[in-house]
Write an enzyme that holds these catalytic residues in place. Structure first.
Site, PDB file in Angstrom:
ATOM      1  CB  SER A 154      41.858  22.963  66.756  1.00  0.00           C
ATOM      2  OG  SER A 154      42.112  22.947  65.361  1.00  0.00           O
TER       3      SER A 154
ATOM      4  CG  ASP B 113      42.732  29.973  61.145  1.00  0.00           C
ATOM      5  OD1 ASP B 113      41.613  29.432  61.015  1.00  0.00           O
ATOM      6  OD2 ASP B 113      43.520  29.664  62.049  1.00  0.00           O
TER       7      ASP B 113
ATOM      8  CG  HIS C 195      41.078  27.052  63.882  1.00  0.00           C
ATOM      9  ND1 HIS C 195      42.282  27.281  63.243  1.00  0.00           N
ATOM     10  CD2 HIS C 195      41.173  25.843  64.477  1.00  0.00           C
ATOM     11  CE1 HIS C 195      43.092  26.249  63.464  1.00  0.00           C
ATOM     12  NE2 HIS C 195      42.437  25.361  64.212  1.00  0.00           N
TER      13      HIS C 195
END
Length: 501
Positions: free
Chosen positions: A279, A465, A468
């Site tokens: 991600s 967070d 990311h």
């Protein structure tokens, strides 16, 4: 039988003779000029092309041959001084064509130690006698028009048909308009053509009109690059060639008889860059979790390369392989493609429970059999084993792998960005070194930049967070990747990266 064999051999010889005679009788379209006609070796190095590399696609090459003899850096004077014009002249035969375009380099110094390629302005008979500081030869320098006229007259003396073009416009803009050279080289080229009664192509003005119709925003980055206002991309070269073709159609020049009615223009195939990872690289459809692969194309020449982001959120090196995501990429790979590989964030997860995505630590050959949630079995390997698999199978396809360590998290133990340099970064480097592929220590490079920026600025990069990034953080990391690729020695991908170091 012997008579029949002799007869057949005679017929074949006659057919071959007729074929070669027809080939020899085909007119040749020669081009002489500078880098805007043929850039470098004519292979698109750096994405730059001359119109001479594409004009053949507009012509019926079953009836005419194409020879591009232009050379970058030459002026009307130096093209002849270097003997390049004589090479063409010696080949000319009646009915051949010579497309002539000079001017971009004629405005340089007449005598210096760097290029010594300038000509006297205008079309007169003035001369300047020099001891050439570059060639160490005594030389009489003439006007631009004198050199163009010399080429025209000598071509005509061989029965060839000269066509004079004004120089292509530069990608300079003033108040939405492209400046012309109709009071200098464009004018002088026309004056010589009129004087010698040969076809003149006003390439400068007609191409400038096309550019103005497209608009500066559409021209820059597509037909010209931001880095270069003189030399065209492949699309720009095609635009130049199409202007010449359209002008020929309106002329009484016999070359128009060889123009194709419906030409199929083939541009160079784009080189493909595949991104595989998690991600922190992927498109997550979340404005607060933007992978750097999403913004990476902004730093690439996307007129020549295609970025295919196959990274997937939540994946480790293990699950990217186990779920068939790697096979999907592998089956698309072609020789010359690049594969950017970055894993590590999710490989530290549980091996035999929950998300079942953890890989064994290290780079060895250890394995562990795992019973998955659906009752099926999986043989789990080390992080290094999976990375090696991606690399080797990419290389088998002729692709070029580039390994990157994972991006750092927004964690600051002892006021330093956490590194994981002794685990996934270390193992990524070891595998890259072992397999002799390119490696970028993205973890360390970004961490150092974060520390220079400071905690408060970096905090803005992580709106969701500590792992990311948002859009700003993704841009920051993507730029870092681009800069790092640009620094890789002997890596062909750096030619497609558009950042200044």
């Amino acid at each position: 039988m012997k008579l029949i064999r002799t007869f057949l051999i005679s017929i074949l010889a006659l057919l071959f003779f007729n074929f070669t005679t027809k080939q020899d009788n085909k007119p040749t379209v020669f081009m002489v000029g500078d880098s805007t006609v043929k850039n470098g070796k004519g292979d698109g190095s750096g994405g730059l092309w001359g119109w001479g590399d594409y004009i053949g696609q507009f012509l019926d090459t079953t009836k005419v041959m194409i020879e591009n003899h232009a050379l970058g850096g030459t002026s009307s004077r130096t093209f002849q001084d270097k003997g390049l014009w004589n090479t063409v002249l010696n080949q000319l035969k009646k009915g051949d064509y010579v497309l002539i375009q000079f001017g971009h380099n004629d405005d340089g110094p007449i005598n210096d130690t760097l290029r010594a390629r300038g000509t006297i302005k205008g079309i007169g008979n003035e001369t300047q006698e020099i001891d050439n500081m570059l060639t160490k030869k005594h030389e009489i320098v003439h006007s631009y028009g004198w050199y163009i006229q010399k080429i025209v007259r000598e071509a005509k003396s061989k029965g060839a048909i000269p066509i004079v073009c004004s120089p292509t416009p530069r990608n300079d803009w003033k108040n939405g308009k492209v400046p012309r050279n109709d009071t200098s080289y464009g004018l002088w080229a026309k004056q010589v053509a009129d004087k010698e009664k040969v076809t003149f192509i006003n390439l400068n003005d007609k191409m400038a009109l096309k550019m103005e119709k497209l608009g500066e925003q559409n021209v820059t980055g597509t037909y010209f690059y931001k880095k270069d206002h003189t030399h065209t991309s492949a699309k720009g070269a095609v635009l130049s060639a199409s202007v010449i073709i359209n002008q020929l159609k309106e002329s009484n020049n016999s070359l128009k008889n060889y123009i194709l009615q419906d030409p199929k223009i083939i541009l160079p195939a784009k080189k493909k860059i595949y991104l595989i990872g998690d991600s922190t690289m992927a498109n997550n459809n979340d404005v607060n979790a933007v992978g750097w692969g999403v913004t990476f194309p902004a730093y690439c020449d996307t007129t020549r390369i295609e970025i295919i982001n196959k990274a997937r959120g939540g994946r480790s090196s293990r699950t990217f392989d186990h779920e068939g995501l790697w096979n999907e990429v592998k089956n698309q790979l072609q020789p010359g493609n690049f594969v950017l590989i970055q894993f590590g964030h999710n490989d530290a997860g549980a091996i035999d429970k929950e998300k079942f995505r953890g890989s064994l630590k290290g780079t060895g050959d250890e394995i562990q059999e795992v019973i998955l949630a659906d009752g099926s079995k999986e043989i789990v390997h080390t992080f290094g084993w999976y990375m090696t698999k991606f690399i080797r199978e990419a290389k088998e396809k002729g692709a070029i792998p580039i390994v990157l360590s994972q991006t750092p998290r927004n964690e600051w133990p002892n006021d330093k960005v956490e590194r994981r340099a002794d685990t996934y970064g270390k193992w990524s480097r070891e595998i890259a070194d072992k397999e002799k592929v390119f490696y970028i220590d993205l973890n360390e490079i970004v961490a150092l930049k974060y520390e220079v920026s400071g905690k408060e600025k970096v905090k803005i990069f992580f709106p969701k967070d500590h792992t990311h990034t948002g859009q700003d953080g993704a841009n920051f990391n993507a730029l870092t990747v681009a800069e790092s690729i640009k620094k890789l020695k002997d890596c062909g991908l750096k030619d497609y990266i558009e950042v200044k170091l």
